[in-house]
Motif scaffolding. Structure first.
Motif, PDB file in Angstrom:
ATOM      1  N   UNK A 133       5.332  11.906  36.833  1.00  0.00           N
ATOM      2  CA  UNK A 133       4.803  12.029  35.475  1.00  0.00           C
ATOM      3  C   UNK A 133       5.675  11.167  34.571  1.00  0.00           C
ATOM      4  N   UNK A 134       5.071  10.224  33.880  1.00  0.00           N
ATOM      5  CA  UNK A 134       5.866   9.296  33.067  1.00  0.00           C
ATOM      6  C   UNK A 134       6.030   9.764  31.627  1.00  0.00           C
ATOM      7  N   UNK A 135       4.960  10.237  31.008  1.00  0.00           N
ATOM      8  CA  UNK A 135       5.047  10.746  29.629  1.00  0.00           C
ATOM      9  C   UNK A 135       3.830  11.600  29.325  1.00  0.00           C
ATOM     10  N   UNK A 136       4.024  12.603  28.483  1.00  0.00           N
ATOM     11  CA  UNK A 136       2.930  13.438  27.976  1.00  0.00           C
ATOM     12  C   UNK A 136       2.972  13.402  26.461  1.00  0.00           C
ATOM     13  N   UNK A 137       1.953  12.791  25.858  1.00  0.00           N
ATOM     14  CA  UNK A 137       1.851  12.684  24.407  1.00  0.00           C
ATOM     15  C   UNK A 137       0.914  13.776  23.880  1.00  0.00           C
ATOM     16  N   UNK A 138       1.365  14.495  22.842  1.00  0.00           N
ATOM     17  CA  UNK A 138       0.601  15.614  22.299  1.00  0.00           C
ATOM     18  C   UNK A 138       0.449  15.484  20.780  1.00  0.00           C
ATOM     19  N   UNK A 139      -0.399  14.564  20.302  1.00  0.00           N
ATOM     20  CA  UNK A 139      -0.638  14.477  18.858  1.00  0.00           C
ATOM     21  C   UNK A 139      -1.405  15.694  18.363  1.00  0.00           C
ATOM     22  N   UNK A 140      -1.313  15.965  17.077  1.00  0.00           N
ATOM     23  CA  UNK A 140      -2.027  17.107  16.525  1.00  0.00           C
ATOM     24  C   UNK A 140      -3.528  16.823  16.502  1.00  0.00           C
ATOM     25  N   UNK A 141      -4.323  17.877  16.489  1.00  0.00           N
ATOM     26  CA  UNK A 141      -5.772  17.753  16.391  1.00  0.00           C
ATOM     27  C   UNK A 141      -6.135  17.049  15.094  1.00  0.00           C
ATOM     28  N   UNK A 142      -6.961  15.998  15.205  1.00  0.00           N
ATOM     29  CA  UNK A 142      -7.385  15.258  14.024  1.00  0.00           C
ATOM     30  C   UNK A 142      -6.358  14.266  13.521  1.00  0.00           C
ATOM     31  N   UNK A 143      -5.388  13.889  14.348  1.00  0.00           N
ATOM     32  CA  UNK A 143      -4.321  12.979  13.912  1.00  0.00           C
ATOM     33  C   UNK A 143      -4.875  11.653  13.405  1.00  0.00           C
ATOM     34  N   UNK A 144      -5.785  11.047  14.163  1.00  0.00           N
ATOM     35  CA  UNK A 144      -6.436   9.822  13.702  1.00  0.00           C
ATOM     36  C   UNK A 144      -5.676   8.546  13.964  1.00  0.00           C
ATOM     37  N   UNK A 145      -4.371   8.567  13.835  1.00  0.00           N
ATOM     38  CA  UNK A 145      -3.534   7.389  14.069  1.00  0.00           C
ATOM     39  C   UNK A 145      -2.652   7.630  15.297  1.00  0.00           C
ATOM     40  N   UNK A 146      -2.685   6.671  16.237  1.00  0.00           N
ATOM     41  CA  UNK A 146      -2.029   6.892  17.529  1.00  0.00           C
ATOM     42  C   UNK A 146      -1.096   5.749  17.919  1.00  0.00           C
ATOM     43  N   UNK A 147      -0.570   5.041  16.927  1.00  0.00           N
ATOM     44  CA  UNK A 147       0.280   3.899  17.223  1.00  0.00           C
ATOM     45  C   UNK A 147       1.489   4.245  18.055  1.00  0.00           C
ATOM     46  N   UNK A 148       2.200   5.310  17.673  1.00  0.00           N
ATOM     47  CA  UNK A 148       3.411   5.693  18.407  1.00  0.00           C
ATOM     48  C   UNK A 148       3.071   6.152  19.815  1.00  0.00           C
TER      49      UNK A 148
END
Length: 350
Positions: A133-148
């Motif tokens: 497993x290399x990485x697990x990204x967990x943005x918030x619901x409705x974040x909209x911007x995913x650059x990072x």
């Protein structure tokens, strides 16, 4: 008899939805409630339904927690829960990319996204214990911007990226990740990607793995019922039905079938709520997507099979190739066993 619809908008979060639910039951005095896409809303509404003793059908939300962590008399879910989506996706990836060594994920940080990642991660490790497993990204619901998050995924150099993003979040992620060539480095697995596939045909990455939360949409069987459903839907909306429409049709047809079963058992008279509940428990019926079986959650949770395919552009249009179907018993735990426990056992029968 004629059916009167009382429609509310599922927006504003779980607290608002519980308030809206109480208004439906106590002020509008509805007979039944059918609804809810958000897993967070389902987890909040189900206890309220039990408190108010109102027959309620959850038609789409995916978290397995609804019936794996609680037991209900008045609440049913007529669509399979999300463990199926992630188990099926893991089986598909291991078949289509033998020897896979690494994967990453981007999933929304609430019940649906958390559960999807947990089930996918456990399934991949059960099928391939040496995988990384290399990485697990967990943005918030409705974040909209995913650059990072996209930067982290690019730097991970993963062979596969798992995602349960849906709706506007999924569309935004595809639009932002495509120009940065993320999908040229990694195979995307969009377990619920079918509903944006056609409207984003120009941006959908070739080779992406697509699911439809069951055998819905392009994976649905060529039956008379499915042809009828697609015709009436496309005639009205000038669009082909997506998986959410299939799942609502499935819920309505399930309640109709249970009502008719209860009515027949009641000598042709209108059944009461308890008779309807008894009829839907452990019931099965045919929907546009095939057979539905209420055989988990003490007869309150449906199971179905699932299918996945890969995107291939043909003359600028999105098609699906390498389609594989998995039967319900292959991707759903046995009755009385939590999904994550079943996965970690190596998918052993009870």
């Amino acid at each position: 008899k004629p059916v009167e619809l009382v429609i509310i908008d599922e927006a504003g979060g779980a607290t608002k939805q519980v308030s809206e639910y109480r208004n439906l039951v106590e002020r509008s005095e509805v007979d039944y409630v059918i609804g809810y896409i958000s897993s967070g809303d389902c987890l909040a509404v189900a206890p309220a339904a039990e408190e108010l003793k109102k027959f309620t059908v959850l038609f789409d939300c995916g978290t397995p927690r609804v019936f794996e962590e609680a037991s209900y008399k008045y609440v049913f879910r007529t669509g399979a829960h999300g463990a199926m989506d992630n188990i099926g996706a893991a089986l598909y990836i291991n078949e289509k990319i033998p020897g896979i060594k690494s994967y990453a994920g981007i999933n929304q940080n609430y019940a649906w996204g958390q559960d999807c990642w947990a089930d996918w991660d456990a399934s991949m490790k059960a099928l391939n214990p040496n995988i990384q497993v290399t990485t697990s990204q967990m943005p918030k619901l409705g974040a909209g911007q995913y650059g990072a998050e996209i930067s982290a995924l690019l730097n991970s150099n993963s062979e596969v990226i798992h995602s349960s993003l849906w709706g506007g979040d999924l569309e935004s992620f595809i639009l932002q990740a495509g120009p940065r060539d993320l999908f040229k480095k990694s195979v995307a697995v969009f377990i619920a990607g079918e509903h944006v596939m056609n409207r984003m045909s120009a941006q959908m990455p070739d080779g992406a793995v697509i699911g439809a939360r069951g055998t819905h949409g392009p994976f649905a069987p060529d039956t008379e019922l499915n042809r009828w459903f697609k015709k009436i839907y496309s005639d009205k909306y000038l669009l082909q039905p997506i998986y959410a429409a299939y799942k609502m049709a499935q819920a309505l047809l399930g309640v109709k079938s249970a009502y008719e079963k209860a009515q027949a058992a009641n000598g042709g008279k209108e059944p009461n709520q308890d008779q309807l509940i008894a009829a839907l428990e452990n019931h099965s019926w045919e929907g546009p997507s095939g057979k539905v079986m209420m055989n988990l959650g003490k007869g309150h949770q449906a199971t179905q099979g699932i299918a996945f395919g890969r995107v291939k552009k043909v003359n600028g249009k999105v098609t699906l190739v390498d389609i594989k179907n998995y039967p319900a018993e292959k991707v759903n735990p046995p009755e009385g066993v939590k999904s994550v426990d079943w996965i970690k056992s190596g998918f052993k029968a009870k």
